[in-house]
Design a protein around this motif. Structure first.
Motif, PDB file in Angstrom:
ATOM      1  N   ASP A 139       8.208  21.144  -0.059  1.00 42.68           N
ATOM      2  CA  ASP A 139       9.234  22.003   0.085  1.00 42.68           C
ATOM      3  C   ASP A 139       9.346  22.817   0.945  1.00 42.68           C
ATOM      4  N   GLY A 140       8.191  22.936   1.903  1.00 39.54           N
ATOM      5  CA  GLY A 140       8.158  23.696   2.808  1.00 39.54           C
ATOM      6  C   GLY A 140       7.644  23.550   4.329  1.00 39.54           C
ATOM      7  N   GLU A 141       7.391  24.450   5.208  1.00 39.36           N
ATOM      8  CA  GLU A 141       6.776  24.345   6.459  1.00 39.36           C
ATOM      9  C   GLU A 141       5.301  24.617   6.234  1.00 39.36           C
ATOM     10  N   GLU A 142       4.642  23.784   7.514  1.00 37.37           N
ATOM     11  CA  GLU A 142       3.245  23.784   7.814  1.00 37.37           C
ATOM     12  C   GLU A 142       2.743  25.335   8.003  1.00 37.37           C
ATOM     13  N   ASN A 143       1.685  25.689   7.226  1.00 34.40           N
ATOM     14  CA  ASN A 143       1.125  27.086   7.579  1.00 34.40           C
ATOM     15  C   ASN A 143      -0.421  27.306   6.940  1.00 34.40           C
ATOM     16  N   SER A 144      -0.962  26.074   6.979  1.00 33.29           N
ATOM     17  CA  SER A 144      -2.562  26.257   6.624  1.00 33.29           C
ATOM     18  C   SER A 144      -3.237  24.936   6.978  1.00 33.29           C
ATOM     19  N   SER A 145      -2.814  24.060   7.985  1.00 38.96           N
ATOM     20  CA  SER A 145      -3.564  23.195   8.318  1.00 38.96           C
ATOM     21  C   SER A 145      -4.783  23.623   9.264  1.00 38.96           C
ATOM     22  N   HIS A 146      -6.032  22.832   9.045  1.00 39.31           N
ATOM     23  CA  HIS A 146      -7.234  23.131   9.972  1.00 39.31           C
ATOM     24  C   HIS A 146      -7.585  21.906  10.795  1.00 39.31           C
ATOM     25  N   ILE A 147      -7.402  20.766  10.189  1.00 43.82           N
ATOM     26  CA  ILE A 147      -7.796  19.534  10.882  1.00 43.82           C
ATOM     27  C   ILE A 147      -6.785  19.299  11.975  1.00 43.82           C
TER      28      ILE A 147
ATOM     29  N   ILE B  69      -2.581  11.678  -2.496  1.00 49.72           N
ATOM     30  CA  ILE B  69      -3.188  13.091  -1.480  1.00 49.72           C
ATOM     31  C   ILE B  69      -2.499  14.277  -1.972  1.00 49.72           C
ATOM     32  N   LEU B  70      -3.125  15.171  -2.459  1.00 47.82           N
ATOM     33  CA  LEU B  70      -2.522  16.441  -2.796  1.00 47.82           C
ATOM     34  C   LEU B  70      -2.917  17.447  -1.557  1.00 47.82           C
ATOM     35  N   PHE B  71      -1.942  18.346  -1.223  1.00 44.85           N
ATOM     36  CA  PHE B  71      -2.433  19.274  -0.370  1.00 44.85           C
ATOM     37  C   PHE B  71      -1.737  20.769  -0.656  1.00 44.85           C
ATOM     38  N   ASP B  72      -2.508  21.675  -0.476  1.00 45.40           N
ATOM     39  CA  ASP B  72      -2.206  22.975  -0.683  1.00 45.40           C
ATOM     40  C   ASP B  72      -2.784  23.739   0.845  1.00 45.40           C
ATOM     41  N   THR B  73      -3.956  24.537   0.474  1.00 47.39           N
ATOM     42  CA  THR B  73      -4.653  25.246   1.739  1.00 47.39           C
ATOM     43  C   THR B  73      -5.537  24.149   2.181  1.00 47.39           C
TER      44      THR B  73
ATOM     45  N   PHE C 199       0.897  -1.163  -0.016  1.00 42.06           N
ATOM     46  CA  PHE C 199      -0.091  -0.203  -0.103  1.00 42.06           C
ATOM     47  C   PHE C 199       0.904   1.201   0.134  1.00 42.06           C
ATOM     48  N   ILE C 200       0.684   2.162  -1.047  1.00 46.41           N
ATOM     49  CA  ILE C 200       1.443   3.196  -1.268  1.00 46.41           C
ATOM     50  C   ILE C 200       0.641   4.343  -0.965  1.00 46.41           C
ATOM     51  N   TYR C 201       1.201   5.635  -0.199  1.00 42.31           N
ATOM     52  CA  TYR C 201       0.510   6.800   0.083  1.00 42.31           C
ATOM     53  C   TYR C 201       1.449   7.761  -0.369  1.00 42.31           C
ATOM     54  N   GLN C 202       1.083   8.405  -1.521  1.00 38.72           N
ATOM     55  CA  GLN C 202       1.893   9.613  -2.118  1.00 38.72           C
ATOM     56  C   GLN C 202       1.093  10.894  -1.467  1.00 38.72           C
ATOM     57  N   VAL C 203       1.708  11.560  -0.549  1.00 33.84           N
ATOM     58  CA  VAL C 203       1.210  13.053  -0.140  1.00 33.84           C
ATOM     59  C   VAL C 203       1.984  14.097  -0.668  1.00 33.84           C
ATOM     60  N   ILE C 204       1.598  14.628  -1.585  1.00 38.27           N
ATOM     61  CA  ILE C 204       2.319  15.637  -2.271  1.00 38.27           C
ATOM     62  C   ILE C 204       1.712  17.067  -2.133  1.00 38.27           C
ATOM     63  N   ASP C 205       2.642  18.038  -1.792  1.00 38.06           N
ATOM     64  CA  ASP C 205       2.478  19.300  -1.562  1.00 38.06           C
ATOM     65  C   ASP C 205       2.343  19.959  -2.940  1.00 38.06           C
ATOM     66  N   LYS C 206       1.059  20.830  -3.262  1.00 40.40           N
ATOM     67  CA  LYS C 206       0.789  21.583  -4.391  1.00 40.40           C
ATOM     68  C   LYS C 206       0.801  22.796  -3.975  1.00 40.40           C
ATOM     69  N   SER C 207       1.275  23.443  -2.942  1.00 40.81           N
ATOM     70  CA  SER C 207       1.118  25.097  -2.579  1.00 40.81           C
ATOM     71  C   SER C 207       2.022  25.949  -3.649  1.00 40.81           C
ATOM     72  N   GLY C 208       1.588  27.120  -3.485  1.00 38.45           N
ATOM     73  CA  GLY C 208       2.151  28.005  -4.685  1.00 38.45           C
ATOM     74  C   GLY C 208       3.789  28.050  -4.572  1.00 38.45           C
TER      75      GLY C 208
ATOM     76  N   GLY D 272      -1.907  28.115  -3.217  1.00 41.44           N
ATOM     77  CA  GLY D 272      -2.339  28.188  -1.896  1.00 41.44           C
ATOM     78  C   GLY D 272      -1.286  28.035  -0.973  1.00 41.44           C
ATOM     79  N   GLY D 273      -1.563  27.846   0.089  1.00 43.84           N
ATOM     80  CA  GLY D 273      -0.688  27.672   1.292  1.00 43.84           C
ATOM     81  C   GLY D 273      -0.357  26.133   1.594  1.00 43.84           C
ATOM     82  N   THR D 274       0.465  25.796   2.766  1.00 51.36           N
ATOM     83  CA  THR D 274       0.993  24.492   2.949  1.00 51.36           C
ATOM     84  C   THR D 274       0.123  23.758   3.908  1.00 51.36           C
ATOM     85  N   ALA D 275      -0.927  23.004   3.748  1.00 50.27           N
ATOM     86  CA  ALA D 275      -1.477  22.237   4.923  1.00 50.27           C
ATOM     87  C   ALA D 275      -0.850  20.882   5.057  1.00 50.27           C
ATOM     88  N   LEU D 276       0.420  21.105   5.466  1.00 49.33           N
ATOM     89  CA  LEU D 276       1.456  19.924   5.569  1.00 49.33           C
ATOM     90  C   LEU D 276       0.721  18.809   6.637  1.00 49.33           C
ATOM     91  N   TRP D 277       0.134  19.177   7.689  1.00 52.04           N
ATOM     92  CA  TRP D 277      -0.094  18.217   8.883  1.00 52.04           C
ATOM     93  C   TRP D 277      -1.419  17.698   8.373  1.00 52.04           C
TER      94      TRP D 277
END
Length: 163
Positions: free
Chosen positions: A142-150, A78-82, A33-42, A108-113
């Protein structure tokens, strides 16, 4: 609750001890089982083509691995930005389409968490009833968390699942 551990770069999810019911996916080879979690922030805009090309190479390599090893490989992307968006949820790797400029468009931002936390939840659910499996997480950012809500303020929940 399942426990995620990392040993020499290999991510493992231990089955929940309270879950007695188990199912087997495939006797050919241990399912992966592979989980690709990819930052697509600005900020990923300047490496957009690298992410697209690298992801496509990775997907094609996993398709070949599935064929060569006669292994069931399921992939979640799974893609994440804001926010967090699931492109694929536990899909046979051979049914994963390659990335392009439409499917990967940074903004958008970086909802890494949130991205990592939701992927961990998904992994726990996907393997909850299995005895024999491998789990691989690939987080591209490429960056640090700045947009997580959950998971904002709940980083310790994620960290407790990863050793």
């Amino acid at each position: 609750m399942s426990k995620v551990t990392i040993n020499n770069g290999q991510v493992n999810v231990a089955p929940s001890p309270t879950n007695k019911k188990r199912r087997t996916v495939n006797k050919k080879a241990t399912p992966l089982f592979i989980y690709q979690v990819i930052d697509k922030s600005g900020s990923m805009g300047n490496v957009r083509n690298d992410v697209i090309n690298g992801s496509n190479i990775y997907i094609n390599d996993r398709k070949q691995q599935s064929k060569d090893e006669k292994r069931d490989i399921k992939m979640s992307v799974i893609l994440f930005d804001t926010t967090v968006k699931t492109l694929y949820d536990n899909v046979d790797v051979n049914n994963i389409e390659l990335f392009n400029e439409t499917t990967y468009s940074p903004s958008g931002g970086t909802a890494l968490w949130d991205g990592v936390g939701l992927a961990l939840e998904r992994a726990e659910k996907d393997v909850a009833e299995l005895d024999d499996f491998l789990v691989l997480f690939a987080v591209k950012t490429d960056g640090e968390e700045n947009s997580s809500h959950i998971y904002k303020g709940r980083e310790s929940v994620i960290k407790s699942k990863i050793e």
